[in-house]
Design a protein around this motif. Sequence first.
Motif, mmCIF file in Angstrom:
data_model
loop_
_atom_site.group_PDB
_atom_site.id
_atom_site.type_symbol
_atom_site.label_atom_id
_atom_site.label_comp_id
_atom_site.label_asym_id
_atom_site.label_seq_id
_atom_site.Cartn_x
_atom_site.Cartn_y
_atom_site.Cartn_z
ATOM 1 N N TYR A 87 0.849 -1.183 0.000
ATOM 2 C CA TYR A 87 0.000 0.000 0.000
ATOM 3 C C TYR A 87 0.894 1.245 0.000
ATOM 4 C CZ TYR A 87 -3.253 -3.622 1.452
ATOM 5 O OH TYR A 87 -3.988 -4.788 1.518
ATOM 6 N N LEU A 88 0.837 2.008 -1.094
ATOM 7 C CA LEU A 88 1.671 3.200 -1.254
ATOM 8 C C LEU A 88 0.937 4.412 -0.691
ATOM 9 C CD1 LEU A 88 4.243 4.513 -2.564
ATOM 10 C CD2 LEU A 88 2.818 4.895 -4.596
ATOM 11 N N ALA A 89 1.563 5.095 0.267
ATOM 12 C CA ALA A 89 0.944 6.281 0.862
ATOM 13 C C ALA A 89 0.676 7.327 -0.218
ATOM 14 C CB ALA A 89 1.859 6.861 1.931
ATOM 15 N N PRO A 90 -0.540 7.870 -0.290
ATOM 16 C CA PRO A 90 -0.841 8.873 -1.317
ATOM 17 C C PRO A 90 -0.094 10.170 -1.059
ATOM 18 C CG PRO A 90 -2.716 8.587 0.165
ATOM 19 C CD PRO A 90 -1.713 7.545 0.532
ATOM 20 N N GLY A 91 0.428 10.780 -2.103
ATOM 21 C CA GLY A 91 1.137 12.045 -1.978
ATOM 22 C C GLY A 91 0.237 13.132 -1.427
ATOM 23 N N GLY A 92 0.793 13.969 -0.577
ATOM 24 C CA GLY A 92 0.038 15.068 -0.009
ATOM 25 C C GLY A 92 -0.791 14.708 1.198
ATOM 26 N N ARG A 93 -0.717 13.447 1.658
ATOM 27 C CA ARG A 93 -1.520 13.014 2.795
ATOM 28 C C ARG A 93 -0.667 12.136 3.720
ATOM 29 N NH1 ARG A 93 -7.484 11.372 1.430
ATOM 30 N NH2 ARG A 93 -7.790 12.556 3.341
ATOM 31 N N GLN A 94 -1.228 11.785 4.887
ATOM 32 C CA GLN A 94 -0.527 10.937 5.846
ATOM 33 C C GLN A 94 -1.219 9.588 5.974
ATOM 34 O OE1 GLN A 94 2.238 11.906 6.587
ATOM 35 N NE2 GLN A 94 2.291 14.129 6.827
ATOM 36 N N MET A 95 -0.426 8.550 6.208
ATOM 37 C CA MET A 95 -0.950 7.180 6.308
ATOM 38 C C MET A 95 -0.684 6.630 7.707
ATOM 39 S SD MET A 95 -0.267 3.935 3.760
ATOM 40 C CE MET A 95 1.515 3.833 4.039
ATOM 41 N N LEU A 96 -1.760 6.207 8.375
ATOM 42 C CA LEU A 96 -1.674 5.650 9.721
ATOM 43 C C LEU A 96 -2.432 4.331 9.783
ATOM 44 C CD1 LEU A 96 -2.262 9.011 9.964
ATOM 45 C CD2 LEU A 96 -1.545 8.500 12.293
ATOM 46 N N PHE A 97 -2.366 3.682 10.953
ATOM 47 C CA PHE A 97 -3.038 2.394 11.159
ATOM 48 C C PHE A 97 -4.069 2.528 12.269
ATOM 49 C CE2 PHE A 97 1.346 1.770 9.904
ATOM 50 C CZ PHE A 97 1.268 0.869 8.867
ATOM 51 N N GLU A 98 -5.109 1.693 12.184
ATOM 52 C CA GLU A 98 -6.029 1.550 13.303
ATOM 53 C C GLU A 98 -6.468 0.095 13.374
ATOM 54 O OE1 GLU A 98 -9.503 3.937 12.811
ATOM 55 O OE2 GLU A 98 -10.431 2.591 11.341
#
Length: 371
Positions: free
Chosen positions: A254-265
């Motif tokens: 899963y590639l983090a989208p540019g301009g945004r942040q990627m976290l887990f829950e």
Amino acid sequence: MAIRVLVVDDSSFFRRRVSEILEQDPLLTVVDTAANGQEAVEKVKSVRPDVITMDIEMPVMDGISAVRAIMKSVPTPVLMFSSLTHEGARATLDALDAGAMDFLPKRFEDIARSKEEAVLLLQQRVKAIARRRAFSAPRPAVTSPARPLSALAGERSRGAQPAAPAQPVAERRSLPRRSGKGYQLLAIGTSTGGPVALQNVLSKLPAQFPHPIVLIQHMPGTFTTAFAARLDGLCQIRVKEAEDGDLLRPGHAYLAPGGRQMLFEGRPGAARLRIMDGNDKVNYKPCVDITFASAAKTYGGNVLAVVLTGMGADGREGARLLKEQGASIWAQDEESCVVYGMPQAVAKAGIATESLPLDLIGEAIVNEMGS
């Protein structure tokens, strides 16, 4: 001694603008300019610059063709200028595959909040790629420079599998001893030089890779969709641009989208991704530190985190949090990095347990995390 730069663009205005910005730094000097790719190829042979800035769309010979020709004759670090469009993203990725080291948006207002910040960023990028001590044309991970990677998209569905490049025996080192540790996630962070590095690593993972993978690459939002699609066409694992709510599945990246942040829950084995805008004060979107820190909270020590080539120190603090939980941290070695910034930050802090050449990392991951 000043870094010698050749500026290539079909617009006289843009050539002059870039030259003026670079000349503001006493460590940079523009030795010549060129109005098209063919002229650039000829001038590289005569003026022997340390770095080239290159437009993509030009008459006579385009930038991608020029990069290929330069890499065959006089390999030289190249910084591409690109438009932030889908077609611009695909062309830029082809240029990186051809041998270019890095890229910047052609509209400077797209890369910085002020004119001063944009000037500094361009100067820093040129100096960073010029620091590579012994530059040679990169070996593409899974295809030849004469064939754009976009031509390979969809071949997996026809049964073709990418082959790893032949590697001289002298360059190989032994794989790290397998730790026997249990894992639930592979996390990889990178920046400058990352697109080619990720292709190299991910193309060596088998389709049945037993864990989910998250990728954090510093890249504009218009580029990550095209980059994820390209990786998916090249790799045996599945690769997609991450979306809010994605359930993490083994053998999927899963590639983090540019301009945004990627976290887990959620919890390991049933975790989902959260994609958010994040704080405007954070320098990087996506940010390796933020994703690594979130992985530490969700997965604890059951993570292998790998920091690949890139400017700056993003990833160091997130890797520190993972290490405190018992996770394994690897860094790309200096010799194989385009820019030894992010991996160096992790290594110097004493966080990395392994420092590995790029061509060995994919195989080492399979050896360490394979079932």
